[in-house]
Enzyme design. Structure first.
Site, PDB file in Angstrom:
ATOM      1  N   ARG A  15       0.875  -1.446  -0.070  1.00 24.96           N
ATOM      2  CA  ARG A  15       0.049   0.077  -0.034  1.00 24.96           C
ATOM      3  C   ARG A  15       0.691   1.250   0.004  1.00 24.96           C
ATOM      4  O   ARG A  15       0.209   2.408  -0.055  1.00 24.96           O
ATOM      5  CB  ARG A  15      -0.971  -0.070   1.074  1.00 24.96           C
ATOM      6  N   TYR A 103       7.333  -4.952  15.318  1.00 19.46           N
ATOM      7  CA  TYR A 103       7.155  -4.817  13.713  1.00 19.46           C
ATOM      8  C   TYR A 103       8.087  -3.832  13.399  1.00 19.46           C
ATOM      9  O   TYR A 103       8.125  -2.645  14.045  1.00 19.46           O
ATOM     10  CB  TYR A 103       5.756  -4.399  13.487  1.00 19.46           C
ATOM     11  N   ASN A 169      -4.588  -5.141  19.279  1.00 17.64           N
ATOM     12  CA  ASN A 169      -3.435  -6.009  19.425  1.00 17.64           C
ATOM     13  C   ASN A 169      -2.536  -5.046  18.610  1.00 17.64           C
ATOM     14  O   ASN A 169      -2.399  -4.723  17.556  1.00 17.64           O
ATOM     15  CB  ASN A 169      -3.607  -7.269  18.782  1.00 17.64           C
ATOM     16  N   TYR A 348      32.523  28.392   0.299  1.00 16.28           N
ATOM     17  CA  TYR A 348      32.693  26.798   0.505  1.00 16.28           C
ATOM     18  C   TYR A 348      33.885  26.288   0.966  1.00 16.28           C
ATOM     19  O   TYR A 348      34.802  26.733   0.606  1.00 16.28           O
ATOM     20  CB  TYR A 348      32.266  26.465  -0.929  1.00 16.28           C
ATOM     21  N   ALA A 362      34.900  36.776   2.499  1.00 16.67           N
ATOM     22  CA  ALA A 362      33.463  36.444   1.628  1.00 16.67           C
ATOM     23  C   ALA A 362      34.210  35.717   0.244  1.00 16.67           C
ATOM     24  O   ALA A 362      34.903  36.088  -0.312  1.00 16.67           O
ATOM     25  CB  ALA A 362      32.906  37.923   1.380  1.00 16.67           C
ATOM     26  N   TYR A 369      38.059  19.455  -5.251  1.00 14.05           N
ATOM     27  CA  TYR A 369      37.851  18.327  -6.109  1.00 14.05           C
ATOM     28  C   TYR A 369      38.511  18.417  -7.720  1.00 14.05           C
ATOM     29  O   TYR A 369      38.165  19.731  -8.158  1.00 14.05           O
ATOM     30  CB  TYR A 369      36.262  17.963  -6.428  1.00 14.05           C
ATOM     31  N   SER A 405      43.061  39.507  -1.706  1.00 16.97           N
ATOM     32  CA  SER A 405      41.902  39.236  -2.108  1.00 16.97           C
ATOM     33  C   SER A 405      41.978  38.770  -3.543  1.00 16.97           C
ATOM     34  O   SER A 405      42.702  39.322  -4.192  1.00 16.97           O
ATOM     35  CB  SER A 405      40.888  40.577  -2.139  1.00 16.97           C
ATOM     36  N   ARG A 422      47.289  36.846  -8.149  1.00 22.96           N
ATOM     37  CA  ARG A 422      46.350  37.575  -9.114  1.00 22.96           C
ATOM     38  C   ARG A 422      46.995  38.383 -10.226  1.00 22.96           C
ATOM     39  O   ARG A 422      48.149  38.948  -9.783  1.00 22.96           O
ATOM     40  CB  ARG A 422      45.162  38.525  -8.383  1.00 22.96           C
TER      41      ARG A 422
HETATM   42  C1  UD1 Z   1      -0.948  -7.828  12.653  1.00 23.34           C
HETATM   43  C2  UD1 Z   1      -1.634  -8.696  13.645  1.00 23.34           C
HETATM   44  C3  UD1 Z   1      -2.974  -8.085  14.305  1.00 23.34           C
HETATM   45  C4  UD1 Z   1      -2.516  -6.588  14.634  1.00 23.34           C
HETATM   46  C5  UD1 Z   1      -1.831  -5.894  13.652  1.00 23.34           C
HETATM   47  C6  UD1 Z   1      -1.210  -4.505  14.128  1.00 23.34           C
HETATM   48  C7  UD1 Z   1      -1.396 -11.034  13.250  1.00 23.34           C
HETATM   49  C8  UD1 Z   1      -1.749 -12.261  12.629  1.00 23.34           C
HETATM   50  N1  UD1 Z   1      -2.082 -10.009  13.341  1.00 23.34           N
HETATM   51  O1  UD1 Z   1      -1.926  -7.675  11.595  1.00 23.34           O
HETATM   52  O2  UD1 Z   1      -3.326  -8.812  15.428  1.00 23.34           O
HETATM   53  O3  UD1 Z   1      -3.797  -5.976  15.258  1.00 23.34           O
HETATM   54  O4  UD1 Z   1      -0.776  -6.551  13.065  1.00 23.34           O
HETATM   55  O5  UD1 Z   1      -0.596  -3.868  13.277  1.00 23.34           O
HETATM   56  O6  UD1 Z   1       0.025 -11.084  13.680  1.00 23.34           O
HETATM   57  N2  UD1 Z   1       5.505  -9.867   8.536  1.00 23.34           N
HETATM   58  C9  UD1 Z   1       6.473 -10.446   8.154  1.00 23.34           C
HETATM   59  N3  UD1 Z   1       6.265 -11.817   7.527  1.00 23.34           N
HETATM   60  C10 UD1 Z   1       5.145 -12.275   7.339  1.00 23.34           C
HETATM   61  C11 UD1 Z   1       4.087 -11.357   7.553  1.00 23.34           C
HETATM   62  C12 UD1 Z   1       3.973 -10.250   8.143  1.00 23.34           C
HETATM   63  O7  UD1 Z   1       7.559 -10.093   8.391  1.00 23.34           O
HETATM   64  O8  UD1 Z   1       4.962 -13.314   6.767  1.00 23.34           O
HETATM   65  C13 UD1 Z   1       5.692  -8.425   9.076  1.00 23.34           C
HETATM   66  C14 UD1 Z   1       4.928  -7.238   8.172  1.00 23.34           C
HETATM   67  O9  UD1 Z   1       6.120  -6.775   7.259  1.00 23.34           O
HETATM   68  C15 UD1 Z   1       4.692  -6.208   9.247  1.00 23.34           C
HETATM   69  C16 UD1 Z   1       4.178  -7.311  10.503  1.00 23.34           C
HETATM   70  O10 UD1 Z   1       4.732  -8.180  10.327  1.00 23.34           O
HETATM   71  O11 UD1 Z   1       5.758  -5.646   9.760  1.00 23.34           O
HETATM   72  C17 UD1 Z   1       2.738  -7.383  10.484  1.00 23.34           C
HETATM   73  O12 UD1 Z   1       2.369  -8.251   9.520  1.00 23.34           O
HETATM   74  P1  UD1 Z   1       0.851  -7.358   8.896  1.00 23.34           P
HETATM   75  O13 UD1 Z   1       0.664  -8.481   7.677  1.00 23.34           O
HETATM   76  O14 UD1 Z   1       0.661  -6.029   8.642  1.00 23.34           O
HETATM   77  O15 UD1 Z   1      -0.191  -8.074   9.909  1.00 23.34           O
HETATM   78  P2  UD1 Z   1      -1.660  -7.269  10.126  1.00 23.34           P
HETATM   79  O16 UD1 Z   1      -2.408  -7.917   9.197  1.00 23.34           O
HETATM   80  O17 UD1 Z   1      -1.426  -5.793  10.160  1.00 23.34           O
END
Ligand code: UD1
Ligand code: CA
Length: 449
Positions: A15, A103, A169, A348, A362, A369, A405, A422
């Site tokens: 996204r 994360y 969460n 500079y 000034a 370079y 100068s 100069r």
């Molecule tokens: C997840 C949580 C959700 C929570 C939310 C908060 C799970 C199943 N769900 O959902 O409960 O409310 O985060 O933002 O955990 N990632 C990996 N590998 C993977 C999948 C994800 O590294 O296979 C990483 C993503 O890059 C991201 C983070 O894990 O940084 C969360 O993954 P994302 O897919 O965004 O989870 P959500 O669906 O948002």
């Protein structure tokens, strides 16, 4: 208590509509990933493991640049958050300490919140960080009574009743490393997304008679970045906090809303920052220094009593000692300016060492370079560089030396010498009037034809 971190950063972040992996987009002049790493590092962890996937080489490089001791593991393909955490099992499953999952795209979790989770571990085997969401949207919901957590339901799986829960969460989870990986090994993928959900470990733990608990934090800490709009929102949130902190710490900000800080900006008490000042990465401003309006600074150190700007640019490696003055339209890069040096205007200075109390006139340019290599300019103490001097590096100017100068200095200047590089001036008496008369005549003749 020893603690290790697992930072999930394998996701594509589709996204964002970008060729750059999400965790490498910047807030406060630092990749999102570095914000999470900063929070982790503040707890002095035993190990930090970053789980990479999309653009893994670039993400790993950025993690290493933050701190070479950070370890990276690859998750390919990405089968869900539990699967992602499991990639760290070979490194951490045998460790005796705590493990916290963060994360990479959630930059604002405070160290105090992580500490609170570690404390809550005394009461619960698994501790989840939750928050009261104004708009719970598609977050996973925490089914809890008081501090006791029963389970986490993903939005996709939730009943209407569960969807009405506003306690959500954040994704941050803490358990002993051993328990965490034992629970993850039991997670399946029979759900709406056919993914291995990390959130399932709560129910699994409860079924085994282990207790799970919730620690809550403010929603602002759990702000995740999924879109460019959220990136901009996160930037604004960071800046408004950084401004408030600077003011709290005794820094004067004439127009706080126009000053932009980096994640690692350090500003001492009683420093004064004018309007429209931008701090890039790695800037330290000592107490009592003044940065006037419209300056851009990165990778530099400004000592006590120094004044910079207005309209100055300090680039990486600019070291300003006490009471240095850098004035308007001056650029300094990879240069050391000793105490009391003055560089007032339109200059500079790159790849240079300038001794104490030297004055740079000034329009001076260090010609550092040659099109292939960079060369250094060394200027002694108490020297006086005349306006519009071109210092063709490598070159050195002695203590108490002077350049005339408009000189182009290509040879070293000894201590106390005056260098004149100069062409000699010639005056032609009366020629100006004659020349003007001739030009006017030519113009008049043209007007007639
Ligand atoms: C997840 C949580 C959700 C929570 C939310 C908060 C799970 C199943 N769900 O959902 O409960 O409310 O985060 O933002 O955990 N990632 C990996 N590998 C993977 C999948 C994800 O590294 O296979 C990483 C993503 O890059 C991201 C983070 O894990 O940084 C969360 O993954 P994302 O897919 O965004 O989870 P959500 O669906 O948002
Ligand atoms: Ca997400």
């Amino acid at each position: 208590m020893s603690v290790s971190f697992i930072i999930l950063a394998a996701g594509m972040g589709s996204r964002m509509n970008s060729d750059t992996p999400k965790v490498l987009h910047h807030i406060a002049a630092a990749p999102l990933l570095h914000h999470a790493l900063t929070a982790a590092r503040s707890l002095e962890p035993t190990r930090i493991v970053v789980v990479t996937g999309h653009e893994s080489a670039a993400v790993a490089k950025s993690a290493e640049a933050f701190d070479p001791s950070v370890e990276c593991v690859l998750q390919d393909p990405q089968l869900g958050t539990a699967h992602a955490v499991d990639m760290a099992a070979p490194l951490l499953a045998d460790s005796s300490g705590e493990a916290i999952v963060l994360y990479g795209d959630t930059p604002f979790i405070r160290p105090e919140t992580l500490e609170a989770m570690l404390h809550a571990r005394a009461r619960h085997s698994v501790v989840v960080l939750g928050f009261e969401a104004k708009d719970p949207g598609r977050y996973g919901r925490l089914v809890a009574s008081g501090e006791n957590l029963e389970k986490i339901v993903e939005y996709k799986e939730a009943t209407d009743e569960e969807r009405s829960i506003t306690l959500c969460n954040s994704g941050v989870i803490c358990a002993s490393a051993k328990t965490l990986f034992e629970l993850i090994a039991q997670v399946g993928n029979s759900n709406a997304a056919a993914e291995f959900y990390l959130t399932d470990i709560v129910e699994i733990a409860r079924a085994q008679g282990l207790s799970a608990g919730v620690v809550t934090c403010d929603e602002s800490e759990t702000l995740g970045v999924n879109t460019r709009a959220q990136l901009a929102e996160a930037e604004a949130a960071f800046q408004s906090r950084a401004r408030a902190e600077a003011l709290e710490n005794g820094v004067t900000l004439t127009a706080p809303e126009t000053v932009f800080f980096a994640l690692d900006t350090h500003i001492g008490r009683d420093a004064i920052i004018g309007p429209n000042v931008i701090f890039g990465p790695a800037v330290t401003i000592e107490s009592g220094a003044e940065i006037k309006a419209f300056c851009h600074l990165e990778g530099c150190h400004v000592s006590r009593g120094a004044t910079v700007g207005p309209f100055a640019r300090l680039r990486p490696g600019a070291e300003l000692a006490e009471d240095v003055h850098v004035g308007n339209f001056v650029e300094i890069k990879n240069a050391i300016l000793d105490e009391g040096v003055k560089v007032g205007h339109l200059t500079y200075i790159g790849d240079a060492d300038i001794g104490e109390f030297t004055n740079i006139g000034a329009g001076t340019v260090t010609c550092n370079y040659d099109g292939v290599m960079k060369h250094r300019t060394k200027i002694g103490k108490r020297a006086f560089i005349g306006s519009d001097t071109m210092l063709v590096a490598p070159v050195s100017i002695g203590n108490d030396a002077l350049t005339a100068s408009g000189s182009v200095i290509t040879e070293n200047v000894p201590d106390e010498a005056l260098a004149v590089g100069r062409s000699k001036q010639v005056n032609k008496p009366g020629l100006a009037t004659k020349l003007m008369a001739r030009l006017k005549a030519i113009k008049a003749a043209k007007g007639k034809s």
